[in-house]
Design a protein around this motif. Structure first.
Motif, mmCIF file in Angstrom:
data_model
loop_
_atom_site.group_PDB
_atom_site.id
_atom_site.type_symbol
_atom_site.label_atom_id
_atom_site.label_comp_id
_atom_site.label_asym_id
_atom_site.label_seq_id
_atom_site.Cartn_x
_atom_site.Cartn_y
_atom_site.Cartn_z
ATOM 1 N N VAL A 1 59.500 50.500 148.811
ATOM 2 C CA VAL A 1 58.473 49.523 148.437
ATOM 3 C C VAL A 1 57.276 50.267 147.844
ATOM 4 N N ASP A 2 56.518 49.580 147.007
ATOM 5 C CA ASP A 2 55.340 50.176 146.373
ATOM 6 C C ASP A 2 54.055 49.884 147.147
ATOM 7 N N MET A 3 54.069 48.826 147.950
ATOM 8 C CA MET A 3 52.902 48.457 148.739
ATOM 9 C C MET A 3 53.363 47.899 150.082
ATOM 10 N N GLY B 1 60.122 55.296 149.443
ATOM 11 C CA GLY B 1 60.050 54.751 148.088
ATOM 12 C C GLY B 1 60.722 53.415 147.898
ATOM 13 N N LEU C 1 57.364 52.951 152.693
ATOM 14 C CA LEU C 1 56.562 53.573 151.637
ATOM 15 C C LEU C 1 56.976 55.022 151.412
ATOM 16 N N ASN D 1 56.304 49.999 157.767
ATOM 17 C CA ASN D 1 55.772 50.136 156.407
ATOM 18 C C ASN D 1 55.620 51.595 156.012
#
Length: 323
Positions: free
Chosen positions: A176-178, A174, A171, A167
């Motif tokens: 995924v946002d969460m 960029g 993250l 994760n």
């Protein structure tokens, strides 16, 4: 005409039509050879007796007892009472059982297909001559050499939604946002466990196939190139038929191991959430040691024995047909 050893034969020129009688010394040799073959077979069977007894004591007796207990209301710490097919009737009405069976099919089929394709690809690539080939071979063997618990716990940490490196990388890049809930999202948790099994199992396919590729005669490929056969035709008509026997054995073994995989799934996902990643092995454990119903757990385990037997019979049939 009489040959040395007392054989009477008749013929015209160099062409022998028939023997008039069997050679005296040749007959004795043949009888001696047949007798020795029978003795060797008997000796082999006698030497197998201790092994068969050990296997029966270690595996046969527990298996028979487990099958019997699957027809009882056995719980941990009490004597079993015979209840007939009650466990199996309840089992086939159990939605979690069918969910676990479906997950097992997806888990086994997806992992085997991915391991086979990736293992074949890596084996073909590592069979080529390039710099650093030895380094890559050693590095790619690490997943298979590591203990299963180490692998599972490492991946569990990597999947962590707060501290996991996967994760963090997603993250940071960029993508995924969460954070992605790898182990708590019922829609993807099974595939998270499959990824760990694939990562660890690819080297088994890779090195099994690579061992066969290194024995193939390069002159065959050179002749095919001269005849105008391209890379894909060489692979389809030369490489694939040559490695087919190893592919069958490797696939069968890995299928049985993957179908019975407990350690990887239980340590990574625990079969959850809400049995979303539960497979037959983890559901059996859950029934036996969490729900304290050993009889029902053994009925779960026993119910898939015919599936494994059918898989082995199918493999044996096609293998025998090819031979």
């Amino acid at each position: 005409m009489r040959r040395p050893g007392g054989c009477l034969i008749s013929g015209e020129g160099d062409e022998i039509l028939y023997f008039t009688r069997i050679c005296r010394y040749g007959g004795k040799t043949m009888k001696k050879t047949e007798s020795q073959t029978v003795k060797d077979r008997r000796l082999g069977l006698i030497l197998m007796i201790p092994i068969v007894l050990v296997i029966f004591v270690i595996m046969g007796i527990p298996l028979i007892r487990a099958i019997y207990w699957s027809f009882t209301d056995k719980v941990v710490g009490s004597d079993p009472n015979f209840i007939g097919l009650k466990n199996y009737i309840g089992l086939f009405q159990d939605k979690v059982y069918w969910k676990s069976l479906r997950n097992t099919a997806i888990y086994t089929g997806g992992c085997i297909l991915a391991k086979l394709l990736l293992g074949l690809l890596w084996a073909v690539l590592l069979n080529q001559d390039f710099k650093g080939k030895g380094f890559f071979r050693t590095t790619l063997l690490i997943p298979w050499a590591l203990p299963g618990m180490v692998v599972a716990m490492t991946w569990r940490w990597m999947y962590d939604s707060t501290y996991g490196i996967i994760n963090s990388l997603l993250l940071g890049s960029g993508l995924v946002d969460m954070p992605v809930a790898w182990l708590s999202n019922p829609k993807i948790v099974l595939y998270s466990a499959m990824l760990v099994n694939i990562w660890r199992g690819v080297p088994f396919f890779m090195f099994s196939i690579l061992g066969v590729l290194q024995t193939l005669d390069k002159q065959v490929y050179e002749a095919a190139t001269v005849d105008g056969a391209g890379i894909f035709k060489q692979f389809w008509y030369i490489t694939l038929p040559s490695i087919a026997p190893v592919l069958k054995v490797t696939t069968l073994l890995s299928t049985i191991w993957t179908f019975n995989d407990f350690e990887n799934v239980w340590l990574v996902t625990g079969g959850g959430p809400l049995y979303a990643s539960s497979v037959i092995a983890t559901y059996t454990y859950d029934k036996a040691f969490i729900q304290n119903s050993l009889g029902q757990a053994l009925s779960v385990a026993t119910s898939v024995i015919p599936i494994l037997v059918v898989m082995m019979l199918i493999f044996s049939y096609f293998n025998k047909k090819e031979q």
